[in-house]
Design an enzyme around this catalytic site. Structure first.
Site, short mmCIF file in Angstrom:
data_model
loop_
_atom_site.label_atom_id
_atom_site.label_comp_id
_atom_site.label_asym_id
_atom_site.label_seq_id
_atom_site.Cartn_x
_atom_site.Cartn_y
_atom_site.Cartn_z
N ARG A 161 -5.78 -12.44 -1.76
CA ARG A 161 -4.33 -11.80 -2.15
C ARG A 161 -4.16 -12.02 -3.70
O ARG A 161 -5.11 -12.73 -4.44
CB ARG A 161 -3.32 -12.69 -1.71
N ARG A 193 -10.46 3.61 -7.79
CA ARG A 193 -11.19 4.81 -7.54
C ARG A 193 -12.15 5.05 -8.92
O ARG A 193 -13.14 5.59 -8.75
CB ARG A 193 -10.57 6.05 -7.43
N CYS A 198 -2.40 2.96 -0.43
CA CYS A 198 -1.29 2.46 -1.28
C CYS A 198 -0.24 2.58 -0.47
O CYS A 198 0.00 3.23 0.79
CB CYS A 198 -1.08 3.49 -2.44
N GLU A 257 6.25 -1.68 -1.54
CA GLU A 257 7.04 -2.92 -1.10
C GLU A 257 8.26 -2.56 -0.37
O GLU A 257 9.08 -1.85 -0.47
CB GLU A 257 7.12 -3.72 -2.20
N ARG A 313 0.58 -5.65 -5.98
CA ARG A 313 -0.20 -6.38 -5.17
C ARG A 313 -1.44 -5.88 -4.57
O ARG A 313 -1.32 -5.05 -3.91
CB ARG A 313 0.77 -7.10 -4.04
N TYR A 358 -2.80 -14.57 -9.25
CA TYR A 358 -1.75 -14.04 -9.45
C TYR A 358 -1.58 -14.29 -11.05
O TYR A 358 -1.73 -15.30 -11.73
CB TYR A 358 -0.57 -15.00 -9.10
N ARG A 416 3.52 -17.20 -6.00
CA ARG A 416 2.57 -18.47 -5.51
C ARG A 416 2.53 -19.50 -6.38
O ARG A 416 1.17 -19.62 -6.86
CB ARG A 416 1.36 -17.99 -4.85
#
Length: 126
Positions: free
Chosen positions: A7, A63, A75, A78, A90, A108, A116
């Site tokens: 992540r 890409r 893609c 959210e 993210r 992050y 996080r």
């Protein structure tokens, strides 16, 4: 061999194409570096961004990177939950690896560190 997820998230200051592409590239490069993986190890990359970012598809940045043209990308937007972190991109990078889940380094960057704080170690604190 395992399939593991890594992540990561990053924030941008403005809804501008250049900024979105640069932040996405920075985040992916940090994930790759921290986890010592290459495009050949990658199963897929899922990219999401908050609804306040719509200047470009962040997957365009991936890409444009050398060796990433065959990696499956997707893609998505959210869910616009009230109070969520704005201007956030993210990544969920799935990789083939011999590493255990606890060995994966999640990254992050910038304002996304608040997502996080438990992972805000050396790699996350950039």
């Amino acid at each position: 061999m395992y399939v593991r997820g890594i992540r990561g998230a990053v924030t941008v200051s403005n809804n501008e194409e250049r900024e979105i592409l640069e932040a996405t590239t920075e985040l992916l490069k940090e994930i790759v570096s921290q986890n010592a993986v290459s495009p050949e190890d990658i199963c897929s990359v899922f990219v999401t961004m908050t609804t306040d970012l719509d200047a470009t598809f962040p997957a365009r940045a991936i890409r444009q990177m050398d060796g990433w043209d065959l990696v499956p990308l997707m893609c998505s937007g959210e869910i616009p939950v009230q109070g969520s972190l704005p201007k956030c991109i993210r990544l969920m990078v799935t990789v083939n690896t011999e590493k255990q889940q606890r060995e994966m380094v999640h990254v992050y960057l910038r304002g996304a560190q608040v997502l996080r704080p438990d992972l805000s170690g050396s790699s996350a604190a950039k």
